[in-house]
Motif scaffolding. Structure first.
Motif, PDB file in Angstrom:
ATOM      1  N   GLU A 139      12.273 -58.866 -74.848  1.00  0.00           N
ATOM      2  CA  GLU A 139      11.859 -60.143 -75.443  1.00  0.00           C
ATOM      3  C   GLU A 139      12.995 -60.313 -76.179  1.00  0.00           C
ATOM      4  O   GLU A 139      13.252 -59.126 -77.008  1.00  0.00           O
ATOM      5  CB  GLU A 139      10.538 -60.078 -76.062  1.00  0.00           C
ATOM      6  CG  GLU A 139      10.313 -59.053 -76.673  1.00  0.00           C
ATOM      7  CD  GLU A 139       8.787 -59.140 -77.081  1.00  0.00           C
ATOM      8  OE1 GLU A 139       8.063 -60.353 -76.976  1.00  0.00           O
ATOM      9  OE2 GLU A 139       8.188 -58.144 -77.867  1.00  0.00           O
ATOM     10  N   THR A 140      13.476 -61.243 -76.850  1.00  0.00           N
ATOM     11  CA  THR A 140      12.809 -62.849 -76.549  1.00  0.00           C
ATOM     12  C   THR A 140      13.704 -63.735 -75.778  1.00  0.00           C
ATOM     13  O   THR A 140      13.701 -64.333 -74.722  1.00  0.00           O
ATOM     14  CB  THR A 140      12.306 -63.540 -77.772  1.00  0.00           C
ATOM     15  OG1 THR A 140      11.267 -62.931 -78.162  1.00  0.00           O
ATOM     16  CG2 THR A 140      11.762 -64.797 -77.510  1.00  0.00           C
ATOM     17  N   LYS A 141      15.153 -63.656 -76.579  1.00  0.00           N
ATOM     18  CA  LYS A 141      15.964 -64.725 -76.072  1.00  0.00           C
ATOM     19  C   LYS A 141      16.461 -64.370 -74.791  1.00  0.00           C
ATOM     20  O   LYS A 141      16.991 -65.576 -74.187  1.00  0.00           O
ATOM     21  CB  LYS A 141      16.900 -65.014 -77.119  1.00  0.00           C
ATOM     22  CG  LYS A 141      16.430 -65.581 -78.316  1.00  0.00           C
ATOM     23  CD  LYS A 141      17.564 -66.208 -79.282  1.00  0.00           C
ATOM     24  CE  LYS A 141      18.426 -64.785 -79.528  1.00  0.00           C
ATOM     25  NZ  LYS A 141      19.262 -65.605 -80.755  1.00  0.00           N
ATOM     26  N   ILE A 143      14.977 -63.862 -71.918  1.00  0.00           N
ATOM     27  CA  ILE A 143      14.109 -64.206 -70.801  1.00  0.00           C
ATOM     28  C   ILE A 143      14.323 -65.358 -70.029  1.00  0.00           C
ATOM     29  O   ILE A 143      14.420 -65.089 -68.696  1.00  0.00           O
ATOM     30  CB  ILE A 143      12.668 -64.269 -71.472  1.00  0.00           C
ATOM     31  CG1 ILE A 143      11.966 -62.954 -72.436  1.00  0.00           C
ATOM     32  CG2 ILE A 143      11.588 -64.706 -70.405  1.00  0.00           C
ATOM     33  CD1 ILE A 143      10.700 -63.173 -72.899  1.00  0.00           C
ATOM     34  N   LEU A 159       9.605 -57.011 -68.072  1.00  0.00           N
ATOM     35  CA  LEU A 159       9.600 -57.320 -69.371  1.00  0.00           C
ATOM     36  C   LEU A 159       9.234 -56.482 -70.217  1.00  0.00           C
ATOM     37  O   LEU A 159       8.188 -56.073 -70.605  1.00  0.00           O
ATOM     38  CB  LEU A 159       8.965 -59.053 -70.014  1.00  0.00           C
ATOM     39  CG  LEU A 159       9.218 -59.486 -71.114  1.00  0.00           C
ATOM     40  CD1 LEU A 159      10.564 -59.795 -71.822  1.00  0.00           C
ATOM     41  CD2 LEU A 159       8.176 -60.762 -71.288  1.00  0.00           C
ATOM     42  N   ARG A 161       8.791 -55.123 -74.087  1.00  0.00           N
ATOM     43  CA  ARG A 161       8.400 -55.746 -75.143  1.00  0.00           C
ATOM     44  C   ARG A 161       8.979 -54.729 -76.597  1.00  0.00           C
ATOM     45  O   ARG A 161       9.238 -53.911 -76.665  1.00  0.00           O
ATOM     46  CB  ARG A 161       6.934 -55.638 -75.189  1.00  0.00           C
ATOM     47  CG  ARG A 161       6.060 -56.312 -74.248  1.00  0.00           C
ATOM     48  CD  ARG A 161       6.304 -57.756 -73.985  1.00  0.00           C
ATOM     49  NE  ARG A 161       5.805 -58.449 -74.938  1.00  0.00           N
ATOM     50  CZ  ARG A 161       4.689 -59.318 -74.843  1.00  0.00           C
ATOM     51  NH1 ARG A 161       3.875 -59.378 -73.936  1.00  0.00           N
ATOM     52  NH2 ARG A 161       4.216 -60.145 -75.962  1.00  0.00           N
TER      53      ARG A 161
END
Lengths: 278, 278
Positions: A139-141, A143, A159, A161
Motif C-alpha cells: 500500500e498505497t499508491k 495499488i 496487497l 500492508r
C-alpha cells in the motif's frame, strides 16, 4: 439469448472476450450462447482474431481438442505504447508538480483509471509469456497499477500492508530499509494471502533505490514464493546505479533531475523498450 | 489503418467503445479511422447499439449535430447483477473467513480484479444518471472498488490518506469518530486533489456505523464539495439503525450476524435492488 446474426454475434463475442482476458473459453460456451454451430463460431473467432492481431490489440489463442477453446491475451500495440509513454513523460514534466523537498506530486496521474489501465496493460505486455500466479504491491499508491496489471493478466492481487491489521488474520512481518533515507520500516502480509512456490510479479508506482521492492522480495522469500518480475511506473535516476538494491525491473518512465530551484523536471522513457519487453 | 470490412469494423469499434466509457466520440473519428462514409459508421453503430442495449450491457447514446457523436454508458444487466450479488454472499458466508474478534477476512475477494470490476460496474449502474465529477475513497481496502467504479464512469479517483504524506503537498486534515469503537482517527486530503463545488461519489469496501464515510462527507464540506452519493460493497447490520451515522447509501451485500463460536456468517443482498438503484 435470442438468435443473433453474425454481425451481432461479433459485437457480443468481442465484448465477452475483452471482459475475460486469459480465461480459456470453450467453443461450446459460444455455441450454446448463440444457438449456433461450432463451425460458425470458429469463423466468427477467425474474424475477431484477424482484427485483434492485425491491430496489435492482443492475441487470440485457439486450443484444439475436447479441453480446448479460445483465450484472449491483451497486448498494447508498440506505437500506442510509445505515444502513451511520451504522454506520461510530458505530464510528469509539468513544473507545478514540484513539492517541498524535491518530491513530485503524482496523485492526479495515479488517480486517473484510464491512465492506470494503460500502464497496467503495458506492464502486462512487458511480461508476456512469463509464468505468473499473482501480482503483489505494497500500500498505497501502487495499488491501482497493480490491479490494472493483474486485471490484464487475469490474476489476483496480493496487497502488502504497512502494518498488521486485525482484518488480515495472522501475518508475517519484516523490516526493510528504505534506500533513499536509510530508514527502517515494516511491512506485513497475511499468512493466507500467498501460497508457497507462487510466482509473483511485483508492481509499484515509484522506485528510487529499490528498498521497498527489495522488502517485498524478502517477504516473498519468507513465504517460499518466487519473484517472476518487477514492474514500476516511474523509476528515479540515482547518482550511482551500483547503490540500487534491485537491478532487474521494467520501468515505463525514468525521472531525471528535479531542479526545485529552477522548477525543472526531466522525464524520459524508462527501460520498457530497451529491456526484456522486446 | 487498412480498410476493414463491416464485420471487422464491428469488432474494432466494439473494442474502441468499451475502452472509452462515457467519452463522447465524434463519428468523424470512426470515419477517419476506417476510411468509411459516416453513413456506414452510423449503420455499424446501430448494430452495436442493438446488441449492447438488447443484452443490457449498456447504452449507446447518439448526439446529433456538429458537436455530436456517440457515447457508451456501461451498465450491468439486472440478471447478471443478482447472480453476482448471490455469488458474493455465498463467498462471504464461507466459515473460514472468521477472524479473532469476529472480523471477517475479505482480502481474497478484494484481491480479485474481476470481482472488483463487476462490483464497480454495479455501483456505477446504481448511480446511473446522477451528476458526478469524481469518486472518493479512503485508503486502503476500498481503493480497488473506487477505481473500478470510476473507470466505469470515466471519472478520476480522489484518494484520502490516513495521514499526511510528503508526496501530497499541502493538505487538509480532519478528525473523525470511528463508530464501532468510538475511537478518534485522522484523515487527510491534498489541497490540490479536489475542486470546489465538485460532486463526489464516495465508495468504500465496508461500512458498519458509517463513521469513516461520515469523515469523508465532512472532508468534502471542508473543500466546499458535495456528496453525490455513497456506495459500499458490504454493509454490516447494526443493532439499532438509528445509531448509524449515515442513511443514504447503496450496498451490494448486507452482512448479518457473525457467530464466531458456531462459525456461522450470514450474508444477504444489500439495498442495491431495493433502493435508488431501480
Amino acid at each position: 439469448m435470442k438468435k443473433l446474426k453474425r454481425s451481432q454475434r461479433l459485437v457480443d463475442m468481442t465484448h465477452f472476450l475483452l471482459e475475460k482476458p486469459h480465461e480459456l473459453l470453450p467453443l461450446s460456451l459460444f455455441a450454446d450462447r448463440y444457438g449456433s454451430a461450432k463451425s460458425s463460431i470458429s469463423e466468427d473467432l477467425a474474424i475477431i482474431k484477424e482484427v485483434f492481431e492485425g491491430e496489435g490489440m492482443g492475441e487470440l489463442q485457439t486450443l484444439a481438442g475436447a479441453a480446448g477453446g479460445v483465450k484472449f491475451i491483451p497486448r498494447m500495440p508498440a506505437d500506442e505504447a510509445s505515444s502513451f509513454i511520451a504522454e506520461l513523460c510530458q505530464m510528469l514534466e509539468q513544473s507545478d508538480r514540484i513539492l517541498p523537498g524535491g518530491y513530485l506530486y503524482m496523485s492526479d496521474l495515479l488517480g486517473q483509471p484510464a491512465i492506470m489501465e494503460k500502464a497496467g496493460k503495458l506492464i502486462a505486455t512487458a511480461f508476456y509469456g512469463v509464468e505468473i500466479d499473482a501480482v503483489m504491491t505494497v500500500e498505497t499508491k501502487g495499488i491501482p497499477l497493480a490491479y490494472a496489471t493483474a486485471g490484464q493478466l487475469g490474476l489476483p492481487v496480493i496487497l502488502v500492508r504497512r502494518d498488521h491489521k486485525v482484518t488480515e488474520g495472522s501475518a508475517v512481518s519484516i523490516n526493510y530499509v528504505s534506500g533513499s533515507h536509510k530508514s527502517i520500516h515494516t511491512m506485513s502480509l497475511s499468512r493466507r494471502a500467498l501460497r508457497e512456490k507462487s510466482k509473483v510479479l511485483i508492481v509499484d508506482d515509484f522506485m528510487k533505490m529499490g528498498g521497498t521492492i527489495r522488502g517485498m522480495v524478502d517477504l516473498l522469500g519468507e513465504f517460499g514464493a518466487q519473484v517472476a518480475g518487477v514492474g514500476v511506473l516511474v523509476e528515479s535516476e540515482v547518482a550511482d546505479v551500483k547503490d540500487r538494491l534491485l537491478h532487474d525491473y521494467v520501468s515505463l518512465v525514468s525521472l531525471g533531475e528535479v531542479d526545485a530551484r529552477e522548477r525543472i523536471i526531466s522525464a524520459h522513457p524508462g527501460n520498457y523498450f530497451a529491456g526484456r519487453a522486446q
